[in-house]
Design an enzyme around this catalytic site. Structure first.
Site, PDB file in Angstrom:
ATOM      1  CB  SER A   9      45.648  51.253  45.563  1.00 57.32           C
ATOM      2  OG  SER A   9      44.977  52.399  46.053  1.00 57.32           O
ATOM      3  CE  LYS A  61      42.132  47.334  44.160  1.00 54.32           C
ATOM      4  NZ  LYS A  61      41.600  48.586  43.610  1.00 54.32           N
ATOM      5  CG  HIS A 118      25.910  31.534  26.549  1.00 54.55           C
ATOM      6  ND1 HIS A 118      25.345  32.243  25.508  1.00 54.55           N
ATOM      7  CD2 HIS A 118      25.927  30.231  26.153  1.00 54.55           C
ATOM      8  CE1 HIS A 118      25.008  31.407  24.538  1.00 54.55           C
ATOM      9  NE2 HIS A 118      25.374  30.176  24.899  1.00 54.55           N
ATOM     10  CD  GLU A 138      43.624  47.341  35.304  1.00 52.30           C
ATOM     11  OE1 GLU A 138      42.515  47.763  35.653  1.00 52.30           O
ATOM     12  OE2 GLU A 138      44.655  47.539  35.973  1.00 52.30           O
TER      13      GLU A 138
END
Ligand code: ARG
Length: 482
Positions: free
Chosen positions: A287, A293, A166, A300
């Site tokens: 970035s 970043k 969970h 991804e």
């Protein structure tokens, strides 16, 4: 009437009018089936052998044809050569292309090769060879990923992390145990693909257009030459079957599914909130706006790219559904979905290298695994060994957990007096039963996270991965020989 020379077609005899130029360009498959050149050449050589055995070709003719076919393959092996196939001005498809090239090289003998065969059986054969070779590439790449996972698992030693159910911390597990979960998935994926390869490994050559070849060909000869198990059993089925493409794509959807679960976990574990994993810089990007970043683009993109596999499987399902027997031109449309998943082996190899480059923040993972009373199940098991029914033990430890949370400590930091409020069964040996080592080792079952069990699991997984490599080599040799 147009003759073949005028029309440049394989089927011009009964036609008076030329094709509408726009329709002609639209229906050509050479723009994508150029990828099947090696398969088409291998299948054509095998057919030549069958024609020799049937005494349609002489020995010399067969040798000349086979040599010319080899020369055509060699001529188009480079990237520039492949572009020549794809951009051919008049060939309708890869079968037509090879015939045109043969005639260019050896004249009318080139036209003899089409004796006793049909493009319907040819494309069915080429596609089986192609999918079989692709499966070998995917299985090898799966073995590379599984190998990288096992290496990381080995390097992780006795490092621990929390497991989750969970998405809430559950029990401590070895990092190796978590990594080996993905190895299991990769092994199942390889098994599914190998099943598919075994099922498709029958040779359609000799099936003709639909009813079987019109010559008494020894179909075993071609089947054997191409490394197939045997000839296909039914010509109607063989010329119209593309189940193997669908099965291959469906098997790949599992690969995609597993890669994307892995990608998701890595993405999550690399967040500052988790801080379990340091992303390798070589596989991350920055970035243009936010200088601090480091983004997990690889994981991804994997999550994103696997959508293509599912799309391809869906496309082929819809193309085949409701299609009457036998060959219909709709079947040509199954090719592009099959080709569209060519990116999978490379993607898997990248994931393998990425996996090898991952760095785990062991301290943080270990600390997280030891906070939040994740040893509560081990504690309940302690009471079970003292004769308490599990249901009751669960309740008693639940009370102890609540007490520990309120006090802001772990179960092992409670005093014996505190514990005895919840049960008279608690004794001094409780503290040894809830250490990290004991919490791991109480899962002493096959497939459990006890340290010795995981060591065994590592060895077994390595053996299974080695088995994958051994299995792919036979069919690879056939393909290399084409
Ligand atoms: N390019 C065709 C395909 O991919 C080859 C078979 C053509 N057969 C035919 N009867 N037109 O399906």
């Amino acid at each position: 009437m147009l003759n073949e020379q005028q029309s440049g077609k394989m089927w011009s005899g009964r036609f008076r009018e030329p094709l509408d130029p726009e329709f002609e360009a639209w229906q050509r498959s050479i723009v994508f089936d150029w990828r099947l050149l090696d398969e088409e050449i291998a299948a054509s050589k095998a057919h030549a052998s069958a024609l020799l055995a049937a005494k349609i070709l002489t020995k010399d003719e067969t040798a000349e044809l086979r040599a010319a076919l080899d020369a055509i393959a060699a001529e188009h092996a480079s990237e520039a050569g492949k572009a020549l196939v794809r951009d051919h001005a008049t060939a309708e498809d890869i079968h037509h292309f090879v015939e045109l090239k043969l005639v260019e090289r050896i004249g009318p003998l080139g036209l003899k090769l089409h004796t006793g065969r049909s493009r319907n059986e040819q494309i069915a054969t080429d596609l089986r060879l192609y999918v079989r070779a692709q499966i070998n590439l995917v299985v090898k790449a799966l073995a590379a990923w599984a190998g990288a996972l096992v290496e990381q698992a080995r390097a992780a030693g006795d490092s621990v992390m929390p497991s989750y159910t969970h998405m809430q911390r559950a029990e401590p597990v070895l990092v190796a145990h978590w990594l080996l979960a993905y190895v299991e998935m990769a092994l199942r994926d390889a098994g599914r693909l190998r099943d598919c390869a075994a099922r498709l490994n029958f040779c359609p050559l000799g099936s003709g257009a639909v009813a079987g070849a019109t010559l008494a060909l020894d179909r075993n000869l071609a089947a054997r030459e191409l490394g197939f198990t045997a000839p296909t059993a039914n010509s109607i089925d063989a010329t119209s079957d593309r189940d193997f493409i669908l099965e291959y794509l469906q098997a790949l959807t599992f690969v995609g599914l597993h890669l994307s679960r892995f990608a998701e976990e890595i993405t999550l574990f690399a967040t500052a909130e988790f801080s379990f994993i340091t992303l390798p810089e070589a596989f991350s990007t920055g970035s243009s706006a936010m200088p601090q970043k480091k983004n997990p683009d690889l994981t991804e993109l994997i999550r994103g790219k696997v959508g293509r596999i599912h799309g391809a499987a869906e496309a082929v399902t819809l193309q085949l559904k409701g299609l009457p027997l036998a060959y219909n031109k709709d079947l040509q449309e199954t090719q592009e979905p099959a080709f569209s998943v060519d990116f999978v082996p490379q993607m898997l190899k990248l994931v393998a290298r990425f996996t090898a480059a991952l760095r785990f923040n062991r301290e943080r993972m270990s600390k997280t695994a030891q906070s939040g009373c994740l040893n509560a199940m081990a504690a309940a098991t302690y009471l079970v060994h003292k004769g308490v029914p599990f249901r009751t033990a669960h309740e008693k430890i639940g009370h102890a957990v609540r007490f520990a949370i309120e006090k802001g400590v772990e179960l092992g930091a409670l005093t014996l007096d505190e514990l005895r409020q919840f049960g008279t069964e608690f004794e001094e040996d409780f503290f040894a039963a809830v250490t990290l080592a004991a919490t791991l080792d109480c899962h002493d079952v096959t497939g459990g996270t006890a340290r010795e069990r995981v060591r065994q699991a590592l060895a077994t997984a390595s053996e299974h991965i080695a088995g994958l490599g051994a299995h792919t080599s036979t069919q690879e040799a056939v393909h290399a020989g084409s």
